[in-house]
Design a protein around this motif. Sequence first.
Motif: not given
Length: 82
Positions: A59-75
């Motif tokens: 649905v979107f690129h794996k790098n975008k997924a990595a950025r989203i996951k990184s931001a979420l994991s900081k929470l």
Amino acid sequence: MPVTKTAKRALRSSKRKALVNAKILQNLEIAIRVARKQKSAAKIIAAIKLTDKAAKKKVFHKNKAARIKSALSKLLPKGKKK
């Protein structure tokens, strides 16, 4: 507008895929919003799972997924990180 028979078929297919992709993105955006607001580990992990599934379905690129996951994991709370 498509002219050939195969182009018409491809247009129908792409419309169906666009609807599915839009639904996946909508669910992901809601999950991210809830995770950021509540900051509970379960909600954050659920949003991370949806992100992985969306990237797997391209649905979107794996790098975008990595950025989203990184931001979420900081929470995540300190003890819950994997």
